[in-house]
Scaffold this motif. Structure first.
Motif, PDB file in Angstrom:
ATOM      1  N   ASP A  86     106.190  97.674  -2.056  1.00  0.00           N
ATOM      2  CA  ASP A  86     106.108  99.028  -1.497  1.00  0.00           C
ATOM      3  C   ASP A  86     106.660  99.119  -0.079  1.00  0.00           C
ATOM      4  N   ARG A  87     106.647  97.988   0.640  1.00  0.00           N
ATOM      5  CA  ARG A  87     107.104  98.025   2.032  1.00  0.00           C
ATOM      6  C   ARG A  87     108.619  97.902   2.144  1.00  0.00           C
ATOM      7  N   GLN A  88     109.305  97.754   1.007  1.00  0.00           N
ATOM      8  CA  GLN A  88     110.762  97.612   1.087  1.00  0.00           C
ATOM      9  C   GLN A  88     111.473  98.607   0.178  1.00  0.00           C
ATOM     10  N   PHE A 134     108.202 105.051  -5.978  1.00  0.00           N
ATOM     11  CA  PHE A 134     106.791 104.732  -5.772  1.00  0.00           C
ATOM     12  C   PHE A 134     105.950 105.021  -7.020  1.00  0.00           C
ATOM     13  N   ASP A 135     106.571 105.680  -8.024  1.00  0.00           N
ATOM     14  CA  ASP A 135     105.858 105.904  -9.281  1.00  0.00           C
ATOM     15  C   ASP A 135     106.069 104.765 -10.280  1.00  0.00           C
TER      16      ASP A 135
ATOM     17  N   TYR B 185     114.389 106.921   7.187  1.00  0.00           N
ATOM     18  CA  TYR B 185     114.079 106.247   5.920  1.00  0.00           C
ATOM     19  C   TYR B 185     112.772 105.460   6.004  1.00  0.00           C
ATOM     20  N   LEU B 186     112.416 105.046   7.211  1.00  0.00           N
ATOM     21  CA  LEU B 186     111.203 104.235   7.356  1.00  0.00           C
ATOM     22  C   LEU B 186     109.944 105.052   7.059  1.00  0.00           C
ATOM     23  N   ILE B 191     104.621 106.801   4.595  1.00  0.00           N
ATOM     24  CA  ILE B 191     103.820 107.905   4.047  1.00  0.00           C
ATOM     25  C   ILE B 191     103.281 107.525   2.671  1.00  0.00           C
ATOM     26  N   ALA B 192     104.129 106.891   1.866  1.00  0.00           N
ATOM     27  CA  ALA B 192     103.678 106.479   0.526  1.00  0.00           C
ATOM     28  C   ALA B 192     102.501 105.509   0.658  1.00  0.00           C
ATOM     29  N   GLY B 193     102.571 104.597   1.624  1.00  0.00           N
ATOM     30  CA  GLY B 193     101.500 103.624   1.838  1.00  0.00           C
ATOM     31  C   GLY B 193     100.210 104.304   2.264  1.00  0.00           C
ATOM     32  N   VAL B 194     100.335 105.271   3.168  1.00  0.00           N
ATOM     33  CA  VAL B 194      99.142 105.988   3.660  1.00  0.00           C
ATOM     34  C   VAL B 194      98.480 106.753   2.510  1.00  0.00           C
TER      35      VAL B 194
END
Lengths: 220, 252
Positions: A86-88, A134-135, B185-186, B191-194
């Motif tokens: 998820d972090r990349q 992300f899905d 892009y960061l 946001i997805a992580g939060v």
């Protein structure tokens, strides 16, 4: 490919995480950093990949001291797959994700599109090209993150715990993709505590315990 | 029955009063001649309360250039005062612009360093302290969660930036416009992580009976002692003194 010369690492305000190490990692090998949780595998992996700079000694990638290399220049010499996919992931579509770094690196658009198609096919992501990354499932995200690295055609890969949270089927799929990469001449450093996965791929194993390499042996 | 909290540290409420005071002053005033001594006072407070000032700044080093850029942009685009740097007769940097730029940098510095003071308290104690001040538990919990997750978000932001560069993107060589777009892009993984974490946490706290009863009881309580009152009085004197000095008639 990578040389450590008395390189050690300690996080600010903490004890030494990696004891001074002298080591050469060859591009022709698939080297595994193997050890239990907390043994310093990821820290040593990041040190060897140039993400962390040694607190003493030196690490060289293709003969250049990592202290003088920016992360962007390191990324042109090797690919690094983080443990957490998820972090990349940076964009809202799978195909855009694959194209992102290529476009930022100024690769001509026709070449970018060609390489994106190649990666979608090779990593079996065609049916997901419009999907929101992300899905995706964990295994699909892992494939996407790996494809987004492989599209840059790095000669060497560092993979941090690539099998975390993957079931047997997804692990087998990842194994097949990595085998395909090694057959194509890509060297690897695999950071893992997964003995069967390491045994399947590694040609050399470095065993770590409490930040020290306690064993170093070839397996093929 | 409740048991008083035996402590060797300041009560989170006294720290909160200090942090609110320092950050309020940083927001209200925008003169370097006030912000500079305030920044110094903030650093001294942070050091006294054992908040790692240098460590926080080192950990945020990759974001520091953004703050510096904000200061420079303010310097260049704010007109007024005497010209300091001119190009072909056009004033690029003026005294007012420079003052505004320095103020922005000092203001962000004060807010970051003072916020770091709160991370020296246990999140559970922050909730308890606020609850004892009759702040609704849900709000207190949100504040504590925000404090708890700030370091994690910073770590995620750093990892994400590293991951992008390790795809061979040489940020330092990108044109400014592309670089700014690239930083955008960061936000996607952040946001997805939060959102993912918020979803997991809401499920987790509800499974543990969060808000199951209208009123909460607590096994441990916080007790303000003399040192805490002294710290709060000093903070209030500092804030009110600065306001009085600023708003009194006559030149500052």
């Amino acid at each position: 490919m990578i040389r450590a010369l008395g390189a050690s690492y300690r996080y600010p305000g903490e004890g030494q995480v990696v004891a001074p190490v002298d080591l050469a990692i060859h591009a022709s090998d698939v080297t595994a950093l193997f050890g239990p949780n907390g043994s310093g595998k990821t820290t040593l992996g990041k040190l060897l990949a140039g993400i962390l700079k040694p607190t003493s000694g030196r690490v060289e990638i293709l003969g250049e001291d990592t202290r003088t290399l920016s992360l962007g220049r390191i990324g042109q010499r090797l690919g690094y797959l983080f443990q957490e996919p998820d972090r990349q992931i940076f964009t809202a579509r799978v195909d855009e994700e694959l194209a992102l770094a290529q476009r930022l690196r100024g690769v001509p658009e026709d070449d970018v599109l060609g390489r994106v198609e190649e990666m979608l096919d090779r990593f079996r992501l065609e049916h997901l090209r419009d999907a929101f990354p992300f899905d995706l499932s964990r295994g699909e995200k892992q494939r996407l993150a790996l494809a987004a690295i492989m599209i840059n055609r790095p000669p060497f890969l560092v993979l941090d715990e690539p099998t975390t949270a993957l079931d047997v089927v997804r692990k087998a799929e990842l194994s097949a993709l990595l085998s395909q990469a090694t057959e194509g001449g890509v060297g690897m450093l695999i950071i893992s505590h997964d003995r069967s996965f390491v045994a399947r791929h590694a040609t050399r194993i470095l065993e770590l315990s409490r930040g020290e390499i306690v064993d170093d042996y070839s397996v093929r | 029955m409740t048991t008083p909290f035996v402590k060797g540290d300041y009560d989170p409420r006294s720290k909160l009063v200090l942090v609110l005071g320092l950050s309020s002053l940083a927001v209200v005033f925008d003169y370097p001649r006030i912000l500079l001594p305030l920044a110094l006072a903030t650093v001294l407070c942070a050091l006294y309360l054992r908040s790692g000032v240098l460590g926080s700044l080192v950990r945020m080093r990759r974001l520091l250039w953004v703050f510096l850029a904000m200061g420079i942009i303010q310097s260049v685009f704010t007109r007024g005062g005497q010209p300091l740097v001119e190009l072909a007769g056009v004033a690029l940097v003026t005294t007012t612009g420079l003052e505004r730029g320095v103020s922005i940098i000092l203001r962000i510095f004060i807010i970051l360093v003072s916020a770091g003071i709160m991370t020296t308290s246990n999140p559970r104690d922050i909730i308890q302290g606020l609850y004892q001040w009759r702040i609704p538990y849900e709000l207190a919990f949100m504040v504590a969660v925000a404090v708890r997750f700030l370091p994690l978000m910073r770590e995620e932001a750093e990892d994400t930036l590293t991951a992008l560069q390790l795809r061979g993107v040489r940020l330092e060589e990108l044109p400014l416009r592309t670089r700014i777009r690239t930083y955008g892009y960061l936000l996607t993984p952040l946001i997805a992580g939060v959102l993912a974490r918020a979803r997991q946490m809401s499920l987790s706290v509800e499974m543990r009976g969060f808000r199951a009863y209208p009123r909460r009881t607590s096994h441990r309580t916080l007790v303000l002692d003399g040192r805490d009152y002294l710290l709060m009085i000093i903070a209030l004197l500092l804030v009110s003194g600065a306001f009085v000095a600023h708003f009194r008639p006559g030149p500052l």
